[in-house]
Scaffold this active site. Sequence first.
Site, PDB file in Angstrom:
ATOM      1  N   HIS A  46       0.888  -1.160   0.000  1.00 48.28           N
ATOM      2  CA  HIS A  46       0.000   0.000   0.000  1.00 48.28           C
ATOM      3  C   HIS A  46       0.924   1.208   0.000  1.00 48.28           C
ATOM      4  CE1 HIS A  46      -2.886  -2.828   2.210  1.00 48.28           C
ATOM      5  NE2 HIS A  46      -3.337  -2.670   0.989  1.00 48.28           N
TER       6      HIS A  46
ATOM      7  N   ASP B  94       2.086   1.766   3.420  1.00 50.47           N
ATOM      8  CA  ASP B  94       3.013   0.740   3.955  1.00 50.47           C
ATOM      9  C   ASP B  94       4.423   1.189   3.588  1.00 50.47           C
ATOM     10  OD1 ASP B  94       1.085  -1.213   4.735  1.00 50.47           O
ATOM     11  OD2 ASP B  94       1.020  -2.035   2.690  1.00 50.47           O
TER      12      ASP B  94
HETATM   13  C1  GLO Z   1      -9.319  -6.752   0.330  1.00 52.14           C
HETATM   14  C2  GLO Z   1      -8.278  -6.742  -0.676  1.00 52.14           C
HETATM   15  C3  GLO Z   1      -6.977  -6.145  -0.194  1.00 52.14           C
HETATM   16  C4  GLO Z   1      -6.156  -5.678  -1.372  1.00 52.14           C
HETATM   17  C5  GLO Z   1      -4.937  -4.931  -0.974  1.00 52.14           C
HETATM   18  C6  GLO Z   1      -4.195  -4.358  -2.158  1.00 52.14           C
HETATM   19  O1  GLO Z   1     -10.375  -7.288   0.170  1.00 52.14           O
HETATM   20  O2  GLO Z   1      -8.091  -8.017  -1.184  1.00 52.14           O
HETATM   21  O3  GLO Z   1      -6.241  -7.079   0.566  1.00 52.14           O
HETATM   22  O4  GLO Z   1      -5.769  -6.746  -2.150  1.00 52.14           O
HETATM   23  O5  GLO Z   1      -5.323  -3.918  -0.111  1.00 52.14           O
HETATM   24  O6  GLO Z   1      -4.886  -3.302  -2.684  1.00 52.14           O
END
Ligand code: GLO
Length: 394
Positions: free
Chosen positions: A99, A102
Amino acid sequence: MAKILVCDDDKEIVEAIEIYLSQEGHQILKLLDNEDGTYTLFVKKIKEDFIMSKFKYSVGPWNVHEGADAYGPATRETIDLEEKIKTFAEMGFDAIQFHDDDAVPNMNELSEGEVVSEAKALKAMLDKYNLKAEFVAPRLWMDPHTVDGGFTSNSDEDREFALWRAYRSIDIANALGCDKIVLWLAREGTICFESKSPVESTKKLIDAINKMLAYDKNIKIMIETKPNEPIDRSVCPTLGHAMAISATSDDPSRVGGLLESAHAMLAGLDPANEIGFALAMGKLWGVHLNDQNGMKFDQDKSFGVENLRTAFNQMKVLMENGFGNNGEYIGLDVKVMRTEKQSGSYKHLENSLKIAKMLEEKVNKFDYDFQKKCVAERDYEALEMYVMELLMKG
Ligand code: GLO
Ligand code: MG
């Protein structure tokens, strides 16, 4: 114990070999500098069940989490980012998904230049562990500016904020040496249908994507589709929708999809079919393999633990169609059970990796001649039983 002679006086190559060996399931016991331009590595095989894979695997720091859910607090301690990254490297992962925050915590308070220099420091950390960055995703669902969504918010100011975060995600991706951002459109939709027009929301989303494409001529956008949660109705619920948005965008060649198994199941679809559809369009650039028990809240269970045959078929479609040949990674978007203790923080990842690789082996054993014979004779009962035996027999 084995002894390996490395005939190169370049310490960097020795380090790369060390990482490679540990990813292959070896523990490095000792490194001896022979002082003649060679090194001797003493290694011990520690993971006997190690299985080779044709794929490269990726994971996000959020996949190791504290266990809080909508009804209860954390059950485990927070693990520091570098510690997670180091462990991911030791486990054999090839790339990390981020993210935006992150990668650069507190980014809202930083200038654009500061965001980039923090991202560069992270790149140096990734290099240290020989890991790549797969993508950066603007985390638009956590911020007070995006309570009513980001790109499709009813507030002009909040839509602008969402774009600022998307542009910064692109900057961070560039600093990390990757060319992809992910849009998981968590709050792009409605919790009250009448609050937004579905037509206008779709147009606003396409408009935001066009602005990202214009901001950086090389960036690729992967739309991670999900039909609901945290919102009630998503503006882009399936890969079919993502492909239509791609086709309507200013540069369809740079807008693709990321399929998460659980999200497809939440839409009542078979993830293997969704994978196949996007592959047919040449637009499947990422996957989040995991599992799900029926149509309820998003569970992010370990890959294959609920729906083994579908997991096998996801792997089969990926393998049959050259997924990974253009550098794509298999991402594992899984969460460990809340009940797990601190020491078990990575078990779900170990399990998912192992299951994915075991399924890869099953696909390698798949008897395509027998399948052709069954198809020719239209004997699908026999084919189905063959698949069950393949999966259930050792
Ligand atoms: C939630 C998502 C989340 C995304 C992550 C990347 O339902 O799967 O985990 O994959 O935030 O954007
Ligand atoms: Mg996901």
